[in-house]
Design a protein around this motif. Structure first.
Motif, PDB file in Angstrom:
ATOM      1  N   THR A  95       0.844  -1.207   0.000  1.00 24.63           N
ATOM      2  CA  THR A  95       0.000   0.000   0.000  1.00 24.63           C
ATOM      3  C   THR A  95       0.872   1.248   0.000  1.00 24.63           C
ATOM      4  OG1 THR A  95      -1.741  -1.148   1.192  1.00 24.63           O
ATOM      5  CG2 THR A  95      -1.776   1.250   1.310  1.00 24.63           C
ATOM      6  N   GLY A  99       0.333   1.947  -3.552  1.00 28.23           N
ATOM      7  CA  GLY A  99      -1.078   2.293  -3.436  1.00 28.23           C
ATOM      8  C   GLY A  99      -1.999   1.091  -3.613  1.00 28.23           C
ATOM      9  N   ASN A 141      -0.854   7.432  -0.497  1.00 27.31           N
ATOM     10  CA  ASN A 141      -1.204   6.022  -0.744  1.00 27.31           C
ATOM     11  C   ASN A 141      -1.914   5.413   0.467  1.00 27.31           C
ATOM     12  OD1 ASN A 141      -0.046   6.099  -3.237  1.00 27.31           O
ATOM     13  ND2 ASN A 141       1.863   5.068  -2.640  1.00 27.31           N
TER      14      ASN A 141
END
Ligand SMILES: Nc1ncnc2c1ncn2[C@@H]1O[C@H](COP(=O)(O)OP(=O)(O)O)[C@@H](O)[C@H]1O
Ligand SMILES: [Mg+2]
Length: 332
Positions: A95, A99, A141
């Motif tokens: 992540t 993202g 993100n």
């Protein structure tokens, strides 16, 4: 501070009134995220994250949906405190870097999910400057994916654990979370960690972060050292001057035997209470049968420790209500 009470505290599921407040808050907006941080290790961050998260999640029929984000390469809250083997921090690392959607480990307790921590996060932390140079914004993100997950899952509360050393990760969490809770021991090194973190907090705010300081929590406190405790309380109060907050009145008492049990059995303070009762019954039945019971737990009564956390949850909720009602007032 009110750790000095002589009567034996009662530990019940978190009061209905406290959790009813949560449901009122939930109607007014998305999940709130509390970052638990101090730039010093060993001050009770992970233990407190697990205890508070589990207590709010397990409040009987009124339990609230809670997500723990373990933002720490050591993964103590995932592995030691909650007993989840996790993904070595893979999902959170993806992540932050790319993202990718956050993938929680679901139902580690009733109403409680976890985004595991682990060594993959150290890799992300070490490469953060390269990411920044390439236009990758870890905070964006993380914030985007956390909001997306909360939308789908309807969490009432997110609690983020963090490590003491990884500054790029800390800054990412500081710019994503809504509130900051700083646990500390009373030694100068830990209080120095509070000061360093407070400076990072102000820098984050100056850079546009909306995070608010929820309070400082004194951890591993000897309830009988009244004078010393007052001195530390005053020192921290002075440190927080101008921040709009004060240390929490409740402190977490020193409980080394319970701490060993919590980590070896992967139970929080609240969960240990029921376990200690079972353990007592089991040992009594062994004694009745004239057998020698092996020691299963080191603590005989963790209820005072659990009651500290219960009061802490009450005070956290009261402060959240206060902040959030002020924000609603500002909007009107
Ligand atoms: N109430 C307590 N009294 C004394 N030690 C405790 C207590 N609760 C937890 N501990 C122990 O303190 C140590 C540090 O706690 P931890 O939550 O891992 O801190 P951090 O996350 O800030 O590094 C751990 O060994 C933990 O088992
Ligand atoms: Mg920790």
């Amino acid at each position: 501070m009110n750790n000095g009470s002589k009567s034996r505290p009662r530990v019940s599921p978190i009061g209905a009134r406290v959790l009813a407040t949560f449901s009122r808050m939930t109607m007014s907006g998305p999940a709130r995220a509390i970052l638990v941080a101090n730039q010093k290790g060993g001050v009770g961050k992970s233990t407190t994250v697990a205890a508070v998260a589990e207590m709010i999640a397990s409040g009987g029929r009124r339990g609230r949906r809670v997500l723990v984000v373990d933002g720490e390469p050591q993964a103590n809250v995932t592995v030691e405190d909650l007993g989840v083997s996790g993904d070595r921090g893979q999902s959170l690392a993806q992540t932050l870097q790319y993202g990718a959607p956050l993938i929680p480990v679901r139902d580690v307790r009733s109403n409680l999910d976890v985004i595991p921590g682990g060594p993959q996060l150290a890799v992300v932390g070490a490469g953060a400057h390269l990411m920044a140079e390439n236009g990758i914004n870890m905070a964006t993100n993380f914030e985007t994916q956390l909001a997306a997950l909360c939308d789908v899952e309807g969490y009432d509360l997110v609690i983020i654990d963090s490590g003491p050393g990884d500054v790029p990760l800390l800054d990412t969490y500081l710019s994503t979370a809504n509130y900051l809770l700083i646990p500390t021991r009373d030694d100068q090194a830990s209080l120095g960690g509070v000061e360093r973190l407070a400076r990072r907090f102000w820098r984050a705010r100056q850079g546009g972060a909306s995070i608010q300081l929820l309070g400082v929590l004194l951890f591993d406190v000897n309830p009988r050292a009244v004078k010393r405790n007052q001195e530390v309380f005053d020192q921290v109060t002075e440190m927080l001057e101008g921040s709009g907050t004060t240390p929490f009145d409740i402190t977490i008492r020193s409980a080394p035997a319970a701490a060993v049990d919590m980590r070896t059995l992967h139970k929080t303070a609240g969960e240990l209470v029921a376990l200690a009762q079972d353990d007592r019954r089991w040992r009594l039945s062994k004694l009745k049968d004239k057998q020698n019971p092996d020691r299963a737990m080191w603590t005989s009564d963790p209820s005072a420790l659990a009651a500290d956390y219960q009061e802490l949850v009450r005070q956290i909720v009261a402060r959240l209500v206060d902040y959030e009602s002020r924000r609603v007032g500002e909007r009107v």
